[in-house]
Design a protein around this motif. Structure first.
Motif, mmCIF file in Angstrom:
data_model
loop_
_atom_site.group_PDB
_atom_site.id
_atom_site.type_symbol
_atom_site.label_atom_id
_atom_site.label_comp_id
_atom_site.label_asym_id
_atom_site.label_seq_id
_atom_site.Cartn_x
_atom_site.Cartn_y
_atom_site.Cartn_z
ATOM 1 N N LEU A 22 0.842 -1.210 0.000
ATOM 2 C CA LEU A 22 0.000 0.000 0.000
ATOM 3 C C LEU A 22 0.871 1.251 0.000
ATOM 4 O O LEU A 22 0.573 2.238 -0.682
ATOM 5 C CB LEU A 22 -0.909 0.027 1.242
ATOM 6 C CG LEU A 22 -2.157 -0.850 1.220
ATOM 7 C CD1 LEU A 22 -2.810 -0.863 2.606
ATOM 8 C CD2 LEU A 22 -3.153 -0.362 0.168
ATOM 9 N N GLY A 23 1.959 1.193 0.772
ATOM 10 C CA GLY A 23 2.863 2.344 0.858
ATOM 11 C C GLY A 23 3.514 2.654 -0.481
ATOM 12 O O GLY A 23 3.679 3.831 -0.854
ATOM 13 N N ILE A 24 3.866 1.596 -1.205
ATOM 14 C CA ILE A 24 4.488 1.786 -2.522
ATOM 15 C C ILE A 24 3.486 2.450 -3.475
ATOM 16 O O ILE A 24 3.815 3.396 -4.201
ATOM 17 C CB ILE A 24 5.005 0.427 -3.070
ATOM 18 C CG1 ILE A 24 6.154 -0.087 -2.189
ATOM 19 C CG2 ILE A 24 5.434 0.556 -4.531
ATOM 20 C CD1 ILE A 24 6.574 -1.533 -2.470
ATOM 21 N N ALA A 25 2.230 1.964 -3.442
ATOM 22 C CA ALA A 25 1.199 2.548 -4.314
ATOM 23 C C ALA A 25 0.915 4.000 -3.928
ATOM 24 O O ALA A 25 0.728 4.861 -4.790
ATOM 25 C CB ALA A 25 -0.090 1.718 -4.236
ATOM 26 N N ALA A 26 0.891 4.267 -2.627
ATOM 27 C CA ALA A 26 0.629 5.632 -2.158
ATOM 28 C C ALA A 26 1.743 6.570 -2.609
ATOM 29 O O ALA A 26 1.494 7.693 -3.062
ATOM 30 C CB ALA A 26 0.500 5.645 -0.633
ATOM 31 N N ALA A 27 2.971 6.081 -2.495
ATOM 32 C CA ALA A 27 4.120 6.910 -2.880
ATOM 33 C C ALA A 27 4.055 7.256 -4.366
ATOM 34 O O ALA A 27 4.361 8.385 -4.780
ATOM 35 C CB ALA A 27 5.417 6.170 -2.565
ATOM 36 N N GLN A 28 3.629 6.295 -5.169
ATOM 37 C CA GLN A 28 3.526 6.531 -6.613
ATOM 38 C C GLN A 28 2.553 7.663 -6.913
ATOM 39 O O GLN A 28 2.747 8.435 -7.853
ATOM 40 C CB GLN A 28 3.071 5.238 -7.296
ATOM 41 C CG GLN A 28 3.101 5.318 -8.810
ATOM 42 C CD GLN A 28 2.496 4.080 -9.444
ATOM 43 O OE1 GLN A 28 2.633 2.979 -8.919
ATOM 44 N NE2 GLN A 28 1.831 4.267 -10.561
ATOM 45 N N LEU A 29 1.499 7.764 -6.091
ATOM 46 C CA LEU A 29 0.499 8.817 -6.298
ATOM 47 C C LEU A 29 0.861 10.101 -5.563
ATOM 48 O O LEU A 29 0.061 11.037 -5.511
ATOM 49 C CB LEU A 29 -0.881 8.320 -5.854
ATOM 50 C CG LEU A 29 -1.476 7.188 -6.700
ATOM 51 C CD1 LEU A 29 -2.779 6.677 -6.086
ATOM 52 C CD2 LEU A 29 -1.729 7.643 -8.137
ATOM 53 N N GLY A 30 2.041 10.134 -4.962
ATOM 54 C CA GLY A 30 2.497 11.380 -4.346
ATOM 55 C C GLY A 30 2.096 11.567 -2.897
ATOM 56 O O GLY A 30 2.214 12.671 -2.364
ATOM 57 N N TYR A 31 1.609 10.505 -2.247
ATOM 58 C CA TYR A 31 1.225 10.617 -0.833
ATOM 59 C C TYR A 31 2.368 10.150 0.068
ATOM 60 O O TYR A 31 3.201 9.336 -0.323
ATOM 61 C CB TYR A 31 -0.019 9.754 -0.548
ATOM 62 C CG TYR A 31 -1.253 10.258 -1.246
ATOM 63 C CD1 TYR A 31 -1.946 11.356 -0.758
ATOM 64 C CD2 TYR A 31 -1.715 9.644 -2.415
ATOM 65 C CE1 TYR A 31 -3.082 11.829 -1.413
ATOM 66 C CE2 TYR A 31 -2.843 10.111 -3.076
ATOM 67 C CZ TYR A 31 -3.525 11.206 -2.569
ATOM 68 O OH TYR A 31 -4.639 11.677 -3.207
#
Ligand code: ADP
Ligand code: MG
Length: 355
Positions: A22-31
């Motif tokens: 989830l963290g990797i996906a969030a980082a991709q979206l700039g969160y």
């Protein structure tokens, strides 16, 4: 629905591999992501922006966490509901504590599915050895006794082949509140992974065929065989009804058995799911990204598949030692979770695509 702007912080309760992805996906979206977990080895913290190592009970810690997060989610369902309910008074929490409370109680989730017209195995709530004996008299054997709470990967379950085994089965699960379920003569297992947004919009993925070994998911394959495909619509409809009734926001997974009579609801998980790991490369939008999109109030992404055939293989315990071989295969995608190896532990997975 006001979207949460990129740059905001997503608080994640739990420190395992689901939080990591989830963290990797969030980082991709700039969160940014902040992990709160008691684990010494919180592998989610390795890919997060920050990590609070603490248990979930301290109000001071929770206040701090709620203060720094713009939205909070959780990555495993065996967290106590109380701290999540407390957090929800301070910050938006998705999915809701109410959804969490149902999903962590096997009787509540079965009842919920029954009430919405789902098909379940015959089941009964059991509080004592006498209850168990009465339940066996109604349900018959073979049957499975499962602890009401805290079971995962087949833990906290024991199969009964005859009524004589009641006493030993009751002892084997630690004489705890439980449910007894009739064994379902299924041909295949599958799951519906659905995302519901803050505006009530829903998307779901094509169902994978899930094969378990020793109670642990071993492999998920798409497209699913015909025995599963015929139940797709009915199972997805029930999952959608569950999500709607709960006002659910985020990814919801329901596990089903395929039987000649129709799909039989087994259990739900209020979170991204191991049987959806293939979506990272095998779907246009991964389950992790869709969860982040949902809880941040963003539009949901396309759930279509990107290959003709997709197979996700879990790497359990020492299987992860062969990780290097996967790198030599064309269109195989290796994921390792950064965990200390132990027998029976999910260490990583490989997704193979046939384009
Ligand atoms: P867990 O929370 O450990 O995933 P499940 O209820 O999903 O618990 O049970 C784990 C596995 O045990 C299932 O995926 C399935 O293979 C088998 N199983 C569970 N319940 C039944 C049942 N009623 N009939 C047949 N097999 C079952
Ligand atoms: Mg299960």
């Amino acid at each position: 629905m006001t979207p949460l702007a990129p740059g905001s912080t997503i608080g994640i309760l739990g420190g395992g591999q689901l939080g990591r992805m989830l963290g990797i996906a969030a980082a991709q979206l700039g969160y940014r992501t902040e992990i709160l977990a008691p684990d010494e080895e919180a592998v989610a913290a390795q890919t997060a922006s920050s990590f609070i190592r603490a248990d979930y009970q301290s109000r001071i810690v929770l206040d701090d966490f709620a203060h720094s997060a713009n939205v909070v989610t959780f990555e495993f369902e065996n967290i106590a509901v109380d701290p999540v309910t407390y957090l929800a008074t301070k910050v938006a929490v998705h999915p809701s504590p109410a959804a969490l409370a149902i999903a962590q109680d096997r009787a509540k989730e079965k009842q919920f599915a029954d009430d919405l017209g789902g098909r379940t195995a015959p089941w009964a709530r059991v509080e004592s050895l006498e209850d168990l004996q009465a339940a066996i008299a109604t349900i018959g054997t073979p049957a499975i006794l499962k602890t009401l709470r805290l079971g995962y990967d087949g833990k906290g379950q024991v199969q009964l082949h005859s009524a004589d085994e009641a006493e030993s089965a009751w002892a084997a699960i630690g004489a705890r509140p439980a449910i007894l379920e009739g064994v379902v003569p299924f041909t295949h297992e599958f799951s519906i992974i659905l995302a519901r947004g803050q505006d009530g919009a829903m998307v779901s993925y094509p169902p994978p065929w899930n094969e378990h070994r020793d109670g642990i998911l071993a492999r998920s394959t798409l497209p699913a065989p015909a025995e599963i495909a015929v139940h797709w619509a009915e199972a997805a409809t029930l999952t959608g009804r569950i999500a709607d009734r709960l006002g659910y926001v985020g990814v919801l997974t329901c596990e089903f058995f395929a039987t000649p009579d129709g799909p039989v609801f087994n259990e739900m998980a209020p979170r991204v799911h191991n049987s959806g790991h293939w979506t990272i490369e095998g779907a246009v939008t991964s389950q992790f990204e869709n969860h982040i999109r949902a809880i941040c109030g963003l539009p949901l992404g396309d759930t279509g598949i990107t290959a003709r055939r997709i197979e996700m293989q879990n790497l359990i315990g020492s299987e992860a030692e062969n990780w290097h071989a996967a790198l030599l295969e064309p269109d195989a995608h290796l994921h390792l979770y950064g965990k200390q190896q132990r027998p029976g532990r999910k260490m990583g997975h490989v997704t193979r695509l046939v384009r």
